[in-house]
Enzyme design. Structure first.
Site, PDB file in Angstrom:
ATOM      1  N   HIS A  98       0.881  -1.170   0.000  1.00 13.60           N
ATOM      2  CA  HIS A  98       0.000   0.000   0.000  1.00 13.60           C
ATOM      3  C   HIS A  98       0.919   1.220   0.000  1.00 13.60           C
ATOM      4  O   HIS A  98       2.008   1.172   0.601  1.00 13.60           O
ATOM      5  CB  HIS A  98      -0.835   0.101   1.274  1.00 13.60           C
ATOM      6  N   ASP A 101       2.396   1.954   3.340  1.00 14.67           N
ATOM      7  CA  ASP A 101       3.367   1.008   3.920  1.00 14.67           C
ATOM      8  C   ASP A 101       4.791   1.470   3.659  1.00 14.67           C
ATOM      9  O   ASP A 101       5.674   1.258   4.474  1.00 14.67           O
ATOM     10  CB  ASP A 101       3.280  -0.397   3.287  1.00 14.67           C
ATOM     11  N   GLU A 229     -10.563  -6.946  -4.598  1.00 12.75           N
ATOM     12  CA  GLU A 229     -10.395  -8.014  -3.604  1.00 12.75           C
ATOM     13  C   GLU A 229     -11.654  -8.089  -2.744  1.00 12.75           C
ATOM     14  O   GLU A 229     -11.882  -7.230  -1.897  1.00 12.75           O
ATOM     15  CB  GLU A 229      -9.166  -7.704  -2.738  1.00 12.75           C
ATOM     16  N   GLU A 265      -8.791 -13.663  -1.610  1.00  6.19           N
ATOM     17  CA  GLU A 265      -8.095 -13.970  -0.353  1.00  6.19           C
ATOM     18  C   GLU A 265      -8.805 -15.100   0.379  1.00  6.19           C
ATOM     19  O   GLU A 265     -10.022 -15.055   0.589  1.00  6.19           O
ATOM     20  CB  GLU A 265      -8.028 -12.722   0.525  1.00  6.19           C
ATOM     21  N   HIS A 268     -10.883 -14.177   3.424  1.00  2.96           N
ATOM     22  CA  HIS A 268     -12.101 -13.431   3.089  1.00  2.96           C
ATOM     23  C   HIS A 268     -13.180 -14.377   2.563  1.00  2.96           C
ATOM     24  O   HIS A 268     -14.367 -14.164   2.810  1.00  2.96           O
ATOM     25  CB  HIS A 268     -11.811 -12.353   2.048  1.00  2.96           C
ATOM     26  N   ASP A 293      -4.547 -13.657  -2.567  1.00  2.59           N
ATOM     27  CA  ASP A 293      -3.937 -13.319  -1.287  1.00  2.59           C
ATOM     28  C   ASP A 293      -3.918 -14.597  -0.469  1.00  2.59           C
ATOM     29  O   ASP A 293      -4.948 -15.079   0.016  1.00  2.59           O
ATOM     30  CB  ASP A 293      -4.720 -12.215  -0.574  1.00  2.59           C
ATOM     31  N   ASP A 304     -10.643 -11.619  10.399  1.00  5.03           N
ATOM     32  CA  ASP A 304      -9.593 -11.784   9.400  1.00  5.03           C
ATOM     33  C   ASP A 304      -8.247 -11.961  10.092  1.00  5.03           C
ATOM     34  O   ASP A 304      -7.518 -11.004  10.268  1.00  5.03           O
ATOM     35  CB  ASP A 304      -9.609 -10.512   8.535  1.00  5.03           C
ATOM     36  N   ASP A 306      -5.609 -13.499   9.117  1.00  4.44           N
ATOM     37  CA  ASP A 306      -4.439 -13.398   8.227  1.00  4.44           C
ATOM     38  C   ASP A 306      -3.289 -14.303   8.653  1.00  4.44           C
ATOM     39  O   ASP A 306      -2.147 -13.860   8.767  1.00  4.44           O
ATOM     40  CB  ASP A 306      -3.938 -11.950   8.148  1.00  4.44           C
TER      41      ASP A 306
END
Ligand code: XLS
Ligand code: NI
Ligand code: NI
Length: 440
Positions: A98, A101, A229, A265, A268, A293, A304, A306
């Site tokens: 991003h 980031d 996404e 993802e 998700h 993802d 989420d 991750d």
């Protein structure tokens, strides 16, 4: 050097006792006609790897990711070098970021863009030095308080304008870095209550924002793919890009379906009440499969999480879908995943990537075996064989009518019910997984 204790991670095979080695990921091994590295196109997520420090709702970070930097801009510079050292050591050839980031947000948009202009050439140099490429870029239009009610779907026009300005810059830097994709993830694009929401206007505006992004991107020479996404909930209660099917309907309504593919993802998918494989299949069947993802959720937790993907069933069925889609073109497997809060050392980050890369490498090998073996395919083919001739062929070719089907049924009587053999097929999948040793 930021990770002196860690050497380049070698492939050592399944019998290796060295935690800092790949057991299954052998970058140059040919699988399905291409080296594993090209089939899998692994990417590092900049945000989880270089930025996330382990903070959660109940406590502060457990890791320091300043990499020896003092000021925000200095820290951002260190992150670049740390990122490339890590990717080199792991043999990862792509990354995703991003805008926020890679460079800190300044007091004004102008200052923020200057920060980006300072960092991007440093990234560019590292890319040239290493040959590592940008899989996709995106704009973080969800973190800053200004986006609390959405970005492209904000009730405030000024916020919409700000988001557009931010995406414009994100597209410019993605193009400059030769990005192969650009992602829209609707972080705050949804609502918490319909009592205060004009859903129709919000979606119209979002579509217009995306249309402008595509037009501007193409105008400045962006050659990559645009992705959406999907995600059903979190941070908002209801997110507009709920799942692949919902996003497809949105794209078709606004005539954007030729411009966007899906970035799917795993976590998700499960939040939407689907399997990862389901989302991949919907995308493949509709010609919008793009990128992945790669992560996994925890079925007992409704958010989420991750996590790094280690579930072999999921990676196998995922890679089967990827192979059937003809492999990745511009997409890849981006580890949108982070080490757990209590896995708080740099070693843990390396071990997490090794775990995820190995799980997908083995998944790919198994998927290739399943495809070559053909048992599953021929089972499905046989299950639908009645559509290949007679009345079935007429249905498949849309050459029959209610009158004819009624006459057929009156003449032929009750259809024979045939077993779907689910348990047999699940056991067959286990058999493939258990026989992995033969292909290693
Ligand atoms: C968050 C999303 C995000 C996107 C990129 O849930 O997965 O990380 O991948 O904005
Ligand atoms: Ni993601
Ligand atoms: Ni996510």
């Amino acid at each position: 050097m930021y990770f002196e204790k860690i050497q380049t991670i070698p492939f050592e095979g399944v019998t290796s006792q060295n935690p800092f080695s790949f057991k299954f990921y052998d970058a140059n091994r040919i699988v399905g006609g291409k080296p594993m590295a090209e089939q899998l196109r692994f990417a590092m997520s900049y945000w989880h790897t270089l930025c996330a420090e382990g903070a959660d709702m109940f406590g502060a970070g457990t890791m320091d990711k300043s990499f020896g930097g003092k000021t925000p801009l200095e820290i951002a510079e260190h992150k670049v070098y740390a990122a490339f050292e890590m990717m080199e050591k792991l043999g990862i050839r792509y990354f995703c970021f991003h805008d926020r980031d890679i460079a800190p947000e300044g007091a004004t948009l102008r200052e923020t863009n200057e920060n980006l202009d300072h960092i991007v050439p440093i990234i560019q140099k590292e890319m040239e030095r290493t040959g590592i490429r940008l899989l996709w870029g995106t704009a973080n239009c969800f973190n800053n308080p200004r986006y609390m009610c959405g970005a492209g779907t904000s009730p405030k026009a000024d916020v919409f304008a700000y988001a557009a300005a931010q995406i414009k810059k994100a597209l410019e830097i993605t193009t400059k870095l030769g990005g192969e994709g650009y992602v829209f993830w609707g972080g705050r694009e949804g609502y918490d209550t319909l009592l205060n929401t004009d859903m129709a206007l919000e979606q119209d505006n979002m579509a217009y924002l995306m249309k402008m992004a595509v037009e501007y991107g193409r105008k400045i020479g962006f050659k990559g793919d645009f992705y959406i996404e999907p995600k059903p909930k979190e941070p908002t209660k209801h997110q507009y890009d709920f799942d692949v099917a919902t996003v497809l309907a949105f794209l078709r309504k606004y005539g954007l379906d030729k411009d966007f593919k899906m970035n799917i993802e795993a976590n998700h998918a499960t939040l939407a009440g689907h399997t990862f494989q389901h989302e991949l299949r919907v995308a493949r069947d509709n010609g919008v499969f793009g990128s992945i993802d790669a992560n996994q959720g925890d079925m007992l937790l409704g958010w989420d999480t991750d996590q790094f993907p280690t579930n072999l069933y999921d990676t196998t069925l995922c890679m089967l879908e990827v192979l059937k889609a003809g492999g990745f073109t511009k997409g890849g497997l981006n580890f949108d995943a982070k080490a757990r809060r209590a896995s708080n050392t740099y070693e843990d980050i390396f071990l997490s990537y090794i775990a995820g890369m190995d799980a997908f490498a083995l998944g790919l090998l198994l998927a290739e075996k399943i495809q070559k073996d053909g048992k599953l395919d021929s089972f499905v083919e046989n299950r639908y064989a009645s559509y290949n001739s007679g009345i079935g062929a007429k249905i498949r070719n849309h050459e029959t009518s209610f009158e004819e089907l009624e006459a057929y049924t009156l003449a032929n009587g009750e259809p024979k019910a045939e077993s779907g053999r689910q348990e047999y097929l699940e056991a067959l999948l286990n058999q493939y997984i258990a026989s992995a040793g033969q292909i290693l």
